[in-house]
Structure formats: structure tokens, C-alpha cells
Scaffold this motif. Sequence first.
Motif, PDB file in Angstrom:
ATOM      1  N   VAL A   1       0.893  -1.106   0.457  1.00 23.04           N
ATOM      2  CA  VAL A   1       0.386  -0.127  -0.416  1.00 23.04           C
ATOM      3  C   VAL A   1       0.837   1.325   0.232  1.00 23.04           C
ATOM      4  CG1 VAL A   1      -1.872   0.911   0.957  1.00 23.04           C
ATOM      5  CG2 VAL A   1      -1.556  -1.383   1.018  1.00 23.04           C
ATOM      6  N   GLN A   2       1.824   1.155   0.857  1.00 17.35           N
ATOM      7  CA  GLN A   2       2.084   2.504   0.748  1.00 17.35           C
ATOM      8  C   GLN A   2       3.358   2.368  -0.534  1.00 17.35           C
ATOM      9  OE1 GLN A   2       5.477   0.818   4.382  1.00 17.35           O
ATOM     10  NE2 GLN A   2       4.537   2.314   5.202  1.00 17.35           N
TER      11      GLN A   2
ATOM     12  N   GLY B   1      -4.666   7.891  -8.600  1.00 19.79           N
ATOM     13  CA  GLY B   1      -6.411   8.261  -8.122  1.00 19.79           C
ATOM     14  C   GLY B   1      -6.549   7.462  -6.578  1.00 19.79           C
ATOM     15  N   PRO B   2      -7.424   7.972  -6.434  1.00 19.44           N
ATOM     16  CA  PRO B   2      -8.220   7.206  -5.782  1.00 19.44           C
ATOM     17  C   PRO B   2      -7.309   5.656  -4.561  1.00 19.44           C
ATOM     18  CG  PRO B   2      -9.780   8.132  -5.750  1.00 19.44           C
ATOM     19  CD  PRO B   2      -8.479   7.869  -6.791  1.00 19.44           C
ATOM     20  N   ILE B   3      -6.818   5.004  -4.009  1.00 23.43           N
ATOM     21  CA  ILE B   3      -6.679   4.333  -2.923  1.00 23.43           C
ATOM     22  C   ILE B   3      -7.260   4.213  -2.203  1.00 23.43           C
ATOM     23  CG2 ILE B   3      -5.034   2.601  -2.406  1.00 23.43           C
ATOM     24  CD1 ILE B   3      -2.619   4.436  -3.398  1.00 23.43           C
ATOM     25  N   PHE B   4      -8.210   2.460  -1.637  1.00 19.62           N
ATOM     26  CA  PHE B   4      -8.850   1.896  -1.210  1.00 19.62           C
ATOM     27  C   PHE B   4      -8.707   0.808  -0.678  1.00 19.62           C
ATOM     28  CE2 PHE B   4     -12.008   4.580  -3.332  1.00 19.62           C
ATOM     29  CZ  PHE B   4     -12.911   4.720  -2.695  1.00 19.62           C
ATOM     30  N   LEU B   5      -9.111   0.375   0.770  1.00 19.34           N
ATOM     31  CA  LEU B   5      -9.034  -0.750   1.486  1.00 19.34           C
ATOM     32  C   LEU B   5      -9.323  -1.491   1.438  1.00 19.34           C
ATOM     33  CD1 LEU B   5      -5.678   1.046   3.953  1.00 19.34           C
ATOM     34  CD2 LEU B   5      -5.692  -0.416   1.307  1.00 19.34           C
TER      35      LEU B   5
ATOM     36  N   GLN C   1      -4.798   0.865  13.014  1.00 23.78           N
ATOM     37  CA  GLN C   1      -4.185  -0.591  12.512  1.00 23.78           C
ATOM     38  C   GLN C   1      -4.036  -0.076  11.213  1.00 23.78           C
ATOM     39  OE1 GLN C   1      -4.157  -4.657  13.145  1.00 23.78           O
ATOM     40  NE2 GLN C   1      -6.169  -3.918  15.217  1.00 23.78           N
ATOM     41  N   LEU C   2      -4.301   0.835  10.868  1.00 21.85           N
ATOM     42  CA  LEU C   2      -4.151   1.456   9.441  1.00 21.85           C
ATOM     43  C   LEU C   2      -3.805   3.047   8.949  1.00 21.85           C
ATOM     44  CD1 LEU C   2      -7.662   0.051   7.275  1.00 21.85           C
ATOM     45  CD2 LEU C   2      -5.362  -1.410   7.571  1.00 21.85           C
ATOM     46  N   GLN C   3      -3.733   2.967  10.443  1.00 14.19           N
ATOM     47  CA  GLN C   3      -3.524   4.709   9.812  1.00 14.19           C
ATOM     48  C   GLN C   3      -2.110   5.150   9.485  1.00 14.19           C
ATOM     49  OE1 GLN C   3      -2.895   6.180  14.731  1.00 14.19           O
ATOM     50  NE2 GLN C   3      -1.787   4.538  15.370  1.00 14.19           N
ATOM     51  N   GLN C   4      -0.318   4.061   9.604  1.00 11.59           N
ATOM     52  CA  GLN C   4       0.294   4.217   8.945  1.00 11.59           C
ATOM     53  C   GLN C   4       0.174   4.119   7.618  1.00 11.59           C
ATOM     54  OE1 GLN C   4       1.394   0.289  10.828  1.00 11.59           O
ATOM     55  NE2 GLN C   4       3.232   0.221   8.459  1.00 11.59           N
ATOM     56  N   LEU C   5      -0.847   3.724   6.980  1.00  9.87           N
ATOM     57  CA  LEU C   5      -1.047   4.314   5.333  1.00  9.87           C
ATOM     58  C   LEU C   5      -1.655   5.595   5.302  1.00  9.87           C
ATOM     59  CD1 LEU C   5      -2.167   0.411   4.779  1.00  9.87           C
ATOM     60  CD2 LEU C   5       0.132   0.988   4.578  1.00  9.87           C
TER      61      LEU C   5
ATOM     62  N   LEU D   1     -12.770   6.871  10.541  1.00  5.84           N
ATOM     63  CA  LEU D   1     -11.579   7.893   9.324  1.00  5.84           C
ATOM     64  C   LEU D   1     -11.112   9.614   8.985  1.00  5.84           C
ATOM     65  CD1 LEU D   1     -13.211   6.077   6.489  1.00  5.84           C
ATOM     66  CD2 LEU D   1     -11.088   5.450   7.176  1.00  5.84           C
ATOM     67  N   ARG D   2     -11.931   9.905   9.464  1.00  9.90           N
ATOM     68  CA  ARG D   2     -11.770  11.358  10.093  1.00  9.90           C
ATOM     69  C   ARG D   2     -10.386  11.829  11.003  1.00  9.90           C
ATOM     70  NH1 ARG D   2     -17.675  12.507   9.215  1.00  9.90           N
ATOM     71  NH2 ARG D   2     -17.934  12.588  11.438  1.00  9.90           N
ATOM     72  N   ILE D   3     -10.230  10.256  11.910  1.00  8.55           N
ATOM     73  CA  ILE D   3      -9.273  11.055  12.714  1.00  8.55           C
ATOM     74  C   ILE D   3      -8.083  10.352  12.343  1.00  8.55           C
ATOM     75  CG2 ILE D   3     -11.373  11.212  14.579  1.00  8.55           C
ATOM     76  CD1 ILE D   3     -10.719   8.932  15.625  1.00  8.55           C
ATOM     77  N   LEU D   4      -7.706   9.404  11.915  1.00 11.43           N
ATOM     78  CA  LEU D   4      -6.688   8.661  10.836  1.00 11.43           C
ATOM     79  C   LEU D   4      -5.361   9.174  10.813  1.00 11.43           C
ATOM     80  CD1 LEU D   4      -8.162   5.610   9.211  1.00 11.43           C
ATOM     81  CD2 LEU D   4      -7.512   5.958  11.617  1.00 11.43           C
TER      82      LEU D   4
END
Length: 207
Positions: A148-149, A157-161, A172-176, A204-207
Motif C-alpha cells: 500500500v505504501q 488516483g484514489p486508493i481504497f482498502l 491499525q491502518l493509520q500508518q498507511l 476515518l476522519r481521525i486517522l
Amino acid sequence: MKKSLIKTGVYLVIDPSLELNVLLEKLESALRAGLSAVQIWDNFKRSEIAEIISAIVKLCQQHQTPVLINNQWEFLNDYDLDGVHFDEVPDEKVIQQIGEKALLGLTTNNNLATIKWATENAFDYISFCSMFPSPTANSCDLVDFESVQKARSIFNGPIFLAGGIRPENLNQLQQLEFDGVAVVSGIMSAEDPNAAIKTYQQKLRIL
């Protein structure tokens, strides 16, 4: 004219095999919270495909939310769909037949060549699967966070997980660096999809 995809937020994947009234009720609830897009999973187990797709499209249009079909790109010719999401890299002849008016999305994993292909073929977004173990994404290998990084330097473009993402493991995804999450059961199995979407949005807003 191609519809614009809302870059940030929740991308909802819905299962058309659900009883239609239940499906539309849950979808309406989710749409009121605001969605990046809606994808119709190509899991048609009933014959009323036209009725199902038409009802979903009509409801999403009321909320100005793009609707994409999963894999069945030929449906773009028959229904007022906004695009197609491919689970695997399609034949380039298919892309040529689709043209430039449809939104294009692609599932990717740890193969960076797939991401480069999406860039070269002007895809609108990519979606990594699966970030965590998931019953609805059991055909996907787990994604290496490093993939992902690296994707951000390849794809603009947009990247979704996607895959097993819940509000309680989003941290757990906040580093990405990503734009949104694609969710199936986390929304459609909730008693109140509207509240479930808002919970994801808040996290998502606070990541």
C-alpha cells in the motif's frame, strides 16, 4: 459524461442476492450517510437481474452516488451504470470497448505490476484486498502494508482498502496513506447501516 468518484470515505459493496426489499432498505439507510460509491457484486442468484439493477441505480441516482457493476462490464450497455469494478486485470480490448465515459476500478494485492497496469490504462481507483481476514474476501491473499505504501508512488488516483475492515481495527491502518475503505458485511449486516457508515466516517476522519 463520467461521474466523479468521491475520493474519501466509504465505498459500499452490496450483494444482489439479498431479498430486494431488504437490500433497498439497507442501501437507502447507507446512502443517507453519504457514500463514495456503490458496487453491485456480481452474485446474482435470482433471474430478476434487470429489476434489481434498475432499482439500485434509481435509488443511488437520487443521492448522486456512482454505481458500478462488478466484473460484468457488458451490463454497461444495458443499464444506466456509472462504471465497472474488475476483480482481475481485464483484456485491453475490453477497456477499449468500454470507452472513456465509465468509471474503472481494479482490485489489487501485493503485485505492483497490477498497480502499474491500472495507471497505464487510466483506471479511476484501485482497491487493496484483503487487509484483514474476511469471510466476504476469502479469495484474496492478505495485503502486505508495504504494498500500500509503494502504491502511492505508482498510482495517482484514489486508493481504497478492503477486506475485514471494521471500526475497531481501522487504527491499525493509520500508518498507511489511503483515501477510503470498501465495506460489505460491516454495513449490510448492521441493523442500522446509516449509523454504521457514520461510525466508519468518524474513525476515518481521525486517522
